[in-house]
Design a protein around this motif. Structure first.
Motif, PDB file in Angstrom:
ATOM      1  N   MET A   1       0.812  -1.217   0.000  1.00 37.13           N
ATOM      2  CA  MET A   1       0.000   0.000   0.000  1.00 37.13           C
ATOM      3  C   MET A   1       0.851   1.276   0.000  1.00 37.13           C
ATOM      4  N   PRO A   2       1.920   1.363   0.852  1.00 35.54           N
ATOM      5  CA  PRO A   2       2.723   2.592   0.807  1.00 35.54           C
ATOM      6  C   PRO A   2       3.252   2.848  -0.603  1.00 35.54           C
ATOM      7  N   ASP A   3       3.128   4.077  -1.054  1.00 34.39           N
ATOM      8  CA  ASP A   3       3.545   4.423  -2.414  1.00 34.39           C
ATOM      9  C   ASP A   3       4.462   5.638  -2.336  1.00 34.39           C
ATOM     10  N   PRO A   4       5.765   5.433  -2.595  1.00 28.84           N
ATOM     11  CA  PRO A   4       6.721   6.531  -2.433  1.00 28.84           C
ATOM     12  C   PRO A   4       6.558   7.657  -3.464  1.00 28.84           C
ATOM     13  N   THR A   5       5.637   7.496  -4.421  1.00 24.51           N
ATOM     14  CA  THR A   5       5.380   8.612  -5.336  1.00 24.51           C
ATOM     15  C   THR A   5       4.145   9.395  -4.914  1.00 24.51           C
ATOM     16  N   SER A   6       3.479   8.935  -3.865  1.00 28.59           N
ATOM     17  CA  SER A   6       2.173   9.518  -3.556  1.00 28.59           C
ATOM     18  C   SER A   6       2.285  10.823  -2.765  1.00 28.59           C
ATOM     19  N   ILE A   7       1.179  11.538  -2.749  1.00 30.83           N
ATOM     20  CA  ILE A   7       1.047  12.757  -1.960  1.00 30.83           C
ATOM     21  C   ILE A   7      -0.078  12.512  -0.965  1.00 30.83           C
ATOM     22  N   LEU A   8       0.174  12.813   0.300  1.00 35.25           N
ATOM     23  CA  LEU A   8      -0.856  12.631   1.318  1.00 35.25           C
ATOM     24  C   LEU A   8      -1.322  13.992   1.825  1.00 35.25           C
ATOM     25  N   VAL A   9      -2.621  14.219   1.709  1.00 31.35           N
ATOM     26  CA  VAL A   9      -3.210  15.448   2.242  1.00 31.35           C
ATOM     27  C   VAL A   9      -3.707  15.174   3.657  1.00 31.35           C
ATOM     28  N   ILE A  10      -3.303  16.029   4.605  1.00 29.82           N
ATOM     29  CA  ILE A  10      -3.803  15.907   5.975  1.00 29.82           C
ATOM     30  C   ILE A  10      -5.115  16.689   6.027  1.00 29.82           C
ATOM     31  N   GLY A  11      -6.214  15.942   5.992  1.00 24.73           N
ATOM     32  CA  GLY A  11      -7.527  16.575   5.874  1.00 24.73           C
ATOM     33  C   GLY A  11      -8.103  16.976   7.214  1.00 24.73           C
ATOM     34  N   GLU A  12      -9.180  17.704   7.122  1.00 26.22           N
ATOM     35  CA  GLU A  12      -9.842  18.217   8.314  1.00 26.22           C
ATOM     36  C   GLU A  12     -11.340  18.133   8.075  1.00 26.22           C
ATOM     37  N   LEU A  13     -12.077  17.694   9.081  1.00 25.02           N
ATOM     38  CA  LEU A  13     -13.529  17.583   8.944  1.00 25.02           C
ATOM     39  C   LEU A  13     -14.195  18.749   9.655  1.00 25.02           C
ATOM     40  N   VAL A  14     -15.171  19.345   8.980  1.00 27.96           N
ATOM     41  CA  VAL A  14     -15.991  20.378   9.610  1.00 27.96           C
ATOM     42  C   VAL A  14     -17.445  19.943   9.458  1.00 27.96           C
ATOM     43  N   ASP A  15     -18.107  19.747  10.570  1.00 26.17           N
ATOM     44  CA  ASP A  15     -19.491  19.250  10.555  1.00 26.17           C
ATOM     45  C   ASP A  15     -19.615  17.988   9.696  1.00 26.17           C
ATOM     46  N   GLY A  16     -18.659  17.093   9.816  1.00 23.10           N
ATOM     47  CA  GLY A  16     -18.734  15.807   9.142  1.00 23.10           C
ATOM     48  C   GLY A  16     -18.337  15.801   7.677  1.00 23.10           C
ATOM     49  N   ALA A  17     -17.951  16.954   7.128  1.00 26.58           N
ATOM     50  CA  ALA A  17     -17.548  17.025   5.720  1.00 26.58           C
ATOM     51  C   ALA A  17     -16.110  17.536   5.641  1.00 26.58           C
ATOM     52  N   PRO A  18     -15.394  17.213   4.548  1.00 23.33           N
ATOM     53  CA  PRO A  18     -14.041  17.763   4.419  1.00 23.33           C
ATOM     54  C   PRO A  18     -14.105  19.290   4.387  1.00 23.33           C
ATOM     55  N   ALA A  19     -13.183  19.931   5.108  1.00 22.10           N
ATOM     56  CA  ALA A  19     -13.144  21.393   5.140  1.00 22.10           C
ATOM     57  C   ALA A  19     -12.825  21.935   3.750  1.00 22.10           C
ATOM     58  N   PRO A  20     -13.308  23.131   3.415  1.00 25.83           N
ATOM     59  CA  PRO A  20     -12.944  23.729   2.124  1.00 25.83           C
ATOM     60  C   PRO A  20     -11.431  23.742   1.893  1.00 25.83           C
ATOM     61  N   ALA A  21     -10.656  24.045   2.945  1.00 25.90           N
ATOM     62  CA  ALA A  21      -9.192  24.093   2.803  1.00 25.90           C
ATOM     63  C   ALA A  21      -8.632  22.717   2.463  1.00 25.90           C
ATOM     64  N   THR A  22      -9.291  21.653   2.917  1.00 26.83           N
ATOM     65  CA  THR A  22      -8.858  20.290   2.593  1.00 26.83           C
ATOM     66  C   THR A  22      -9.098  20.003   1.111  1.00 26.83           C
ATOM     67  N   LEU A  23     -10.265  20.432   0.612  1.00 31.12           N
ATOM     68  CA  LEU A  23     -10.560  20.209  -0.818  1.00 31.12           C
ATOM     69  C   LEU A  23      -9.600  21.018  -1.686  1.00 31.12           C
ATOM     70  N   GLU A  24      -9.222  22.214  -1.207  1.00 32.96           N
ATOM     71  CA  GLU A  24      -8.223  23.010  -1.938  1.00 32.96           C
ATOM     72  C   GLU A  24      -6.874  22.301  -1.962  1.00 32.96           C
ATOM     73  N   ALA A  25      -6.490  21.705  -0.821  1.00 31.81           N
ATOM     74  CA  ALA A  25      -5.201  20.994  -0.757  1.00 31.81           C
ATOM     75  C   ALA A  25      -5.206  19.780  -1.683  1.00 31.81           C
ATOM     76  N   ILE A  26      -6.360  19.108  -1.781  1.00 38.72           N
ATOM     77  CA  ILE A  26      -6.468  17.973  -2.724  1.00 38.72           C
ATOM     78  C   ILE A  26      -6.232  18.469  -4.149  1.00 38.72           C
ATOM     79  N   ALA A  27      -6.858  19.604  -4.484  1.00 37.23           N
ATOM     80  CA  ALA A  27      -6.686  20.175  -5.832  1.00 37.23           C
ATOM     81  C   ALA A  27      -5.226  20.541  -6.074  1.00 37.23           C
ATOM     82  N   ALA A  28      -4.571  21.113  -5.058  1.00 35.44           N
ATOM     83  CA  ALA A  28      -3.158  21.492  -5.202  1.00 35.44           C
ATOM     84  C   ALA A  28      -2.288  20.250  -5.389  1.00 35.44           C
ATOM     85  N   ALA A  29      -2.625  19.172  -4.664  1.00 33.97           N
ATOM     86  CA  ALA A  29      -1.860  17.926  -4.781  1.00 33.97           C
ATOM     87  C   ALA A  29      -2.026  17.328  -6.183  1.00 33.97           C
TER      88      ALA A  29
END
Lengths: 259, 334
Positions: free
Chosen positions: B1-29
Motif C-alpha cells: 500500500m505505501p507508495d513513495p510517489t504519492s502525496i498525502l493530504v492531511i484533511g480536516e472535517l468540519v461538521d462531518g464534511a471535508p473542510a474547504p481548505a482540505t478540498l483546496e489541498a487535494i486540488a493542489a496535490a
C-alpha cells in the motif's frame, strides 16, 4: 522594514523555563526583540510574581548579539540570559539547527518546567521552533496563549480562538506560545536597567551544547528570494473633494459590478 | 500500500464534511501531479466525507476513527496524521494553514524528522520530483522558494490560494481504515472549556463583502459607520490588529496573519495602512478597495481601487451614493 532586514533573515524565538516552579526564557533578538517574544517574557514575569521561587532564564540563538538589545528581558525582570552563540548559528530559513541548539540548551539547563515562546516570528518562522522543541523533548504544547497560570505540576492556558477562547491544561514540563492578547509587555524600570547591567550572559557554543552543526540535516534549501509579483494595477479615484471622490468610487464599483 | 510517489493530504472535517481548505489541498496535490493523492480524514466517524474527498480528487482516503478525535484535539490529530503517513508512505505531506493546521502541521513535520514549509502560496516539483514551496516571508516583502529536503516533504497551503476541483461523483477511490492507536494518554493538552462568542450575523470567512477598519479610524465609534456600509452591501465588518489591540472591536474581527484569513469578492479597507501582517489575511480577496489619507500607505499597492482622503469625508458620501445606486435597482451580485 529595511532591505537589509529583508535579506538578513532572523528567527526570533524566546523560551522560558521553570525550575522547581522557576521559569526560563529564550529570545533571538537582533535588531529588536520579536514582539511576541517580549510578550512571552511578560508571561514569564507574571508567573514569577505569582509563584515564589520562579527563576526566569532567557535563551537566545544567533551568531552575534547586540547586548543592549538582548538584555532587555533582564531589565524587565528576568533572572539570567544564556546566549547560544556560534558562527554556525546563522539565522537561516531552516529551523532544524535552531531547534537542536535550543533543545540541547534546555537539557543542559536541566530542571526546566516551562518553555515560553512568542507565538511566531514576524518574518519567517510561523511558530515552528516551539513545536520542534515540544516534539524533540516529548512535552505537551499549548499555542497562542493570552493567559498562562502554573500551579506546580500543571499549566493552565487560555488560548485565543478566532471567535472566542479555549482553556486547556497540561502537565509540566510543557511548551506554551504566547500571543499579543496577553497584554503589553512591561517597560524596564531604572532599577531593572541598572540590575541588568551587572548580569553577564552565559555564552554557549555548539561544542558546549554537544552539537555538531554539520550533522544536523536541514529541512530546506533556499532556491530563490524575490519581490512578490504585483498582481493588481491600482486605479486611484479622485474628485473635487474627498466626498466627491467617495461618490465616484461608488459609481466605479457599480460599473465594475463589484456592488 | 505505501507508495513513495504519492502525496498525502492531511484533511480536516468540519461538521462531518471535508473542510474547504482540505478540498483546496487535494486540488493542489492533483495539480502537482506525479503520483496518487491520498487524504487522511480523522474524526469520531468519517462516513460520507470519504466519498466527498474522492469526488473532489482523492485516489485514496486513510480513515481514522476514534471517539478521542471528536473534538479534534491537536495531540490526537497529530497521532492520526503520523499513522496515516506510515500507512501511505508518501513523498509529500500537504496540509492547510487553518486554525487546526497551524497546530498540527509543524508538529507532524518535526515528528517526521523535518520541518514545515508553512503557509505556501505556490507549490511545484523540481526535476528530481522534490517539492518547491513558495511562501511570503519578511512581512510579505519577499516570496521565498525553498526546496524541501525531508522525506517526506511537509508543507501547508494558505487557504484560498487554489480553487477546489468540481466534485465528480463518478470518480472512484479506495477507503483504507487505519488504526492510529489513539488512547487517553495521547491527548496531553486537554481542553477544559471552549467558549465561542455567538457569531452575530455573517461570519467573516463566509462574507462576500468585508468592510474593515484600522488604526486610522482613531476610535471605536467609526466602526458603526463601517457596520452600516457592511449591512447595505450584505457583508461583514473586519478590523486590523491595531484596532483589535486598541480594544475598539473584539479580537474576533481581526483579519491578518494572526487573525482570520478571508477571501471575499470585495474587501473595503478604511484607515488601514496595509501592514504585511494584515495583508496576509486579505490578499486573496478578489478586489481590494482602499480609503486612506496617506498616499504612501502600503494598502494601495494591493488595491484595485484607491481613494486618498479623509475617511470621515469619503465614507459618508460613498455610502450615500451606494445607497442610492442599490435602492434604485435590483442588486446584481458581481
Amino acid at each position: 522594514m529595511t532591505a537589509k532586514q529583508v535579506l538578513d533573515p532572523e528567527t526570533p524565538l524566546s523560551a522560558f523555563r521553570i525550575e522547581d516552579d522557576r521559569v526560563a526564557a529564550a529570545s533571538n533578538m537582533a535588531p529588536v526583540i520579536n514582539g511576541f517574544d517580549e510578550q512571552a517574557v511578560e508571561a514569564a514575569l507574571r508567573i514569577k510574581e505569582a509563584v515564589d521561587g520562579t527563576h526566569v532564564t532567557v535563551l537566545s540563538y544567533g551568531t552575534d548579539f547586540a547586548l543592549d538589545v538582548i538584555k532587555k528581558p533582564l531589565a524587565m525582570g528576568a533572572d539570567d540570559l544564556v546566549l547560544l552563540q556560534d558562527p554556525a548559528f546563522e539565522n537561516v530559513i531552516d529551523p532544524m539547527l535552531t531547534v537542536a541548539a535550543l533543545v540541547a540548551a534546555i537539557r543542559k539547563l536541566g530542571d526546566v518546567d516551562l518553555v515560553l515562546a512568542g507565538r511566531q516570528a514576524s518574518d519567517w518562522d510561523n511558530a515552528q521552533v516551539p513545536a520542534g522543541i515540544a516534539e524533540a523533548l516529548g512535552w505537551p504544547i499549548a499555542t497562542i496563549a493570552k493567559h498562562v497560570e502554573v500551579d506546580g505540576t500543571t499549566v493552565r492556558v487560555q488560548r485565543v480562538l478566532p471567535d472566542g477562547h479555549e482553556l486547556v491544561e497540561a502537565a509540566l514540563p510543557a511548551v506554551v506560545t504566547v500571543s499579543n492578547e496577553l497584554g503589553a509587555p512591561r517597560y524596564p524600570n531604572m532599577r531593572g536597567i541598572m540590575g541588568a547591567r551587572r548580569i553577564q550572559p552565559a555564552v554557549w557554543s555548539a561544542a558546549d551544547l554537544g552539537i555538531e552543526p554539520t550533522e544536523v540535516a536541514p529541512a530546506f534549501e533556499l532556491v530563490s528570494l524575490a519581490a512578490p509579483e504585483r498582481r493588481v494595477e491600482t486605479e486611484m479615484i479622485t474628485g473635487d473633494d474627498d466626498a466627491d471622490a467617495g461618490r465616484k468610487l461608488a459609481l466605479r464599483l457599480r460599473e465594475e459590478h463589484l456592488v | 500500500m505505501p507508495d513513495p510517489t504519492s502525496i498525502l493530504v492531511i484533511g480536516e472535517l468540519v461538521d462531518g464534511a471535508p473542510a474547504p481548505a482540505t478540498l483546496e489541498a487535494i486540488a493542489a496535490a492533483r495539480a502537482l501531479g506525479g503520483g496518487p493523492v491520498g487524504v487522511m480524514l480523522a474524526g469520531e466517524s468519517v462516513g460520507n466525507a470519504a466519498q466527498t474527498a474522492i469526488a473532489s480528487g482523492a485516489d485514496a482516503v486513510y480513515a481514522i476513527e476514534s471517539a478521542l478525535l471528536a473534538d479534534a484535539a491537536p495531540d490526537a490529530v497529530v497521532a492520526a496524521a503520523a499513522a496515516a503517513v506510515a500507512a501511505a508512505g508518501p513523498r509529500i505531506v500537504l496540509g492547510a494553514k487553518t486554525l487546526l493546521g497551524r497546530d498540527v502541521m509543524p508538529r507532524l513535520a518535526f515528528r517526521l524528522g523535518t520541518a514545515l514549509a508553512s503557509d505556501c502560496t505556490a507549490l511545484a516539483l523540481d526535476g528530481d520530483g522534490r517539492l518547491l514551496a513558495t511562501r511570503p516571508t519578511y512581512g510579505g516583502n519577499a516570496d521565498a522558494t525553498v526546496r524541501c529536503l525531508g522525506t517526506p516533504a511537509v508543507a501547508s497551503l494558505r487557504p484560498g490560494t487554489v480553487d477546489a476541483l468540481e466534485a465528480d461523483a463518478t470518480r472512484t477511490g479506495e477507503v483504507v481504515a487505519v488504526d492510529a492507536a489513539i488512547d487517553e494518554a495521547t491527548v496531553r493538552t486537554r481542553s477544559i472549556e471552549r467558549v465561542e462568542q455567538a457569531a452575530s450575523g455573517l461570519r467573516l470567512e463566509d462574507a462576500r463583502v468585508i468592510v474593515s477598519g484600522g488604526r486610522g479610524l482613531g476610535g471605536p465609534e467609526p466602526f458603526e459607520q463601517l457596520a452600516e456600509l457592511a449591512t447595505l452591501l450584505g457583508g461583514a465588518v473586519g478590523a486590523s490588529r491595531a484596532a483589535c489591540d486598541a480594544g475598539w472591536v473584539p479580537t474576533s474581527y481581526q483579519v491578518g496573519l494572526t487573525g482570520k484569513t478571508v477571501t471575499p469578492e470585495l474587501y473595503i479597507a478604511v484607515g488601514i495602512s496595509g501592514a504585511s501582517q494584515h495583508m496576509a489575511g486579505c490578499a486573496n480577496a478578489k478586489a481590494i478597495v482602499a480609503i486612506n489619507k496617506d498616499a504612501g500607505a502600503n494598502i494601495f499597492k494591493d488595491a484595485r481601487f484607491g481613494v486618498i482622503g479623509d475617511w470621515a469625508k469619503v465614507l459618508p458620501a460613498f455610502t450615500e451614493q451606494l445607497h442610492e445606486l442599490l435602492s434604485g435597482s435590483t442588486r446584481q451580485p458581481g
